[in-house]
Scaffold this motif. Structure first.
Motif, PDB file in Angstrom:
ATOM      1  N   THR A 294       5.915   3.564  -1.528  1.00  0.00           N
ATOM      2  CA  THR A 294       5.068   4.567  -2.172  1.00  0.00           C
ATOM      3  C   THR A 294       4.942   4.266  -3.663  1.00  0.00           C
ATOM      4  O   THR A 294       5.791   3.586  -4.244  1.00  0.00           O
ATOM      5  CB  THR A 294       5.644   5.995  -2.028  1.00  0.00           C
ATOM      6  N   CYS A 295       3.882   4.790  -4.263  1.00  0.00           N
ATOM      7  CA  CYS A 295       3.756   4.663  -5.721  1.00  0.00           C
ATOM      8  C   CYS A 295       4.659   5.718  -6.364  1.00  0.00           C
ATOM      9  O   CYS A 295       5.086   6.665  -5.702  1.00  0.00           O
ATOM     10  CB  CYS A 295       2.294   4.802  -6.153  1.00  0.00           C
ATOM     11  N   ARG A 296       4.925   5.562  -7.627  1.00  0.00           N
ATOM     12  CA  ARG A 296       5.844   6.476  -8.330  1.00  0.00           C
ATOM     13  C   ARG A 296       5.342   7.922  -8.317  1.00  0.00           C
ATOM     14  O   ARG A 296       6.118   8.856  -8.118  1.00  0.00           O
ATOM     15  CB  ARG A 296       6.029   6.027  -9.781  1.00  0.00           C
ATOM     16  N   VAL A 297       4.035   8.079  -8.562  1.00  0.00           N
ATOM     17  CA  VAL A 297       3.475   9.436  -8.640  1.00  0.00           C
ATOM     18  C   VAL A 297       3.667  10.161  -7.307  1.00  0.00           C
ATOM     19  O   VAL A 297       4.165  11.282  -7.272  1.00  0.00           O
ATOM     20  CB  VAL A 297       1.975   9.394  -9.026  1.00  0.00           C
ATOM     21  N   CYS A 298       3.292   9.506  -6.211  1.00  0.00           N
ATOM     22  CA  CYS A 298       3.426  10.150  -4.897  1.00  0.00           C
ATOM     23  C   CYS A 298       4.882  10.440  -4.576  1.00  0.00           C
ATOM     24  O   CYS A 298       5.203  11.530  -4.110  1.00  0.00           O
ATOM     25  CB  CYS A 298       2.821   9.260  -3.805  1.00  0.00           C
ATOM     26  N   ASN A 299       5.736   9.482  -4.834  1.00  0.00           N
ATOM     27  CA  ASN A 299       7.141   9.675  -4.497  1.00  0.00           C
ATOM     28  C   ASN A 299       7.745  10.822  -5.301  1.00  0.00           C
ATOM     29  O   ASN A 299       8.451  11.671  -4.744  1.00  0.00           O
ATOM     30  CB  ASN A 299       7.925   8.375  -4.731  1.00  0.00           C
TER      31      ASN A 299
ATOM     32  N   ILE B  53       0.857  -1.198   0.000  1.00  0.00           N
ATOM     33  CA  ILE B  53       0.000   0.000   0.000  1.00  0.00           C
ATOM     34  C   ILE B  53       0.892   1.246   0.000  1.00  0.00           C
ATOM     35  O   ILE B  53       1.774   1.384   0.855  1.00  0.00           O
ATOM     36  CB  ILE B  53      -0.909   0.036   1.262  1.00  0.00           C
ATOM     37  N   CYS B  54       0.622   2.136  -0.947  1.00  0.00           N
ATOM     38  CA  CYS B  54       1.346   3.413  -0.960  1.00  0.00           C
ATOM     39  C   CYS B  54       1.015   4.149   0.330  1.00  0.00           C
ATOM     40  O   CYS B  54      -0.158   4.356   0.653  1.00  0.00           O
ATOM     41  CB  CYS B  54       0.952   4.249  -2.180  1.00  0.00           C
ATOM     42  N   GLN B  55       2.026   4.548   1.064  1.00  0.00           N
ATOM     43  CA  GLN B  55       1.826   5.180   2.365  1.00  0.00           C
ATOM     44  C   GLN B  55       1.418   6.641   2.280  1.00  0.00           C
ATOM     45  O   GLN B  55       1.162   7.281   3.295  1.00  0.00           O
ATOM     46  CB  GLN B  55       3.098   5.039   3.208  1.00  0.00           C
ATOM     47  N   ILE B  56       1.318   7.145   1.059  1.00  0.00           N
ATOM     48  CA  ILE B  56       0.885   8.534   0.905  1.00  0.00           C
ATOM     49  C   ILE B  56      -0.565   8.603   0.416  1.00  0.00           C
ATOM     50  O   ILE B  56      -1.381   9.283   1.002  1.00  0.00           O
ATOM     51  CB  ILE B  56       1.830   9.296  -0.043  1.00  0.00           C
ATOM     52  N   CYS B  57      -0.895   7.864  -0.645  1.00  0.00           N
ATOM     53  CA  CYS B  57      -2.259   7.958  -1.196  1.00  0.00           C
ATOM     54  C   CYS B  57      -3.133   6.763  -0.845  1.00  0.00           C
ATOM     55  O   CYS B  57      -4.339   6.791  -1.079  1.00  0.00           O
ATOM     56  CB  CYS B  57      -2.210   8.154  -2.706  1.00  0.00           C
ATOM     57  N   GLY B  58      -2.548   5.704  -0.297  1.00  0.00           N
ATOM     58  CA  GLY B  58      -3.338   4.552   0.120  1.00  0.00           C
ATOM     59  C   GLY B  58      -3.682   3.569  -0.979  1.00  0.00           C
ATOM     60  O   GLY B  58      -4.420   2.617  -0.765  1.00  0.00           O
TER      61      GLY B  58
HETATM   62 ZN   LIG Z   1       0.642   6.978  -3.922  1.00  0.00          ZN
END
Ligand SMILES: [Zn+2]
Length: 91
Positions: A44-49, A9-14
């Motif tokens: 994290t996912c690429r976009v969030c990171n 799970i991306c820790q920024i957007c879930g």
């Molecule tokens: Zn994300």
């Protein structure tokens, strides 16, 4: 290990992401004194990171909140934006 720790799970957007989509983010950026150690890594996912960059998470959330309000006002007008803002304040 990091992917498993955060259950993919991306820790920024879930968002649930695949192992291949995962990037590793420094919770406390290196620029801010964060260390290259397991405890400072998150999934994290690429976009969030890439959007978070070297910001602390709180600064990043503040930044995207400002972007959200800017784009909402630009797209929907000041009256709608103020109405939405008041609604959110009363939650
Ligand atoms: Zn994300």
């Amino acid at each position: 290990m990091i992917y498993k720790k955060y259950h993919g799970i991306c820790q920024i957007c879930g968002t649930e992401i695949s192992y291949e989509e995962m990037t590793i983010d420094h919770i406390i950026p290196l620029d801010a004194g964060g260390k290259n150690e397991l405890a400072n890594y998150q999934c994290t996912c690429r976009v969030c990171n890439s959007m978070k960059g070297t910001m602390m998470l709180e600064d990043f959330y503040m930044h995207i909140t400002e972007v959200f309000w800017y784009l909402t006002e630009k797209k929907c007008g000041k009256e709608f934006t103020e109405k939405l803002y008041r609604l959110i304040q009363n939650l």
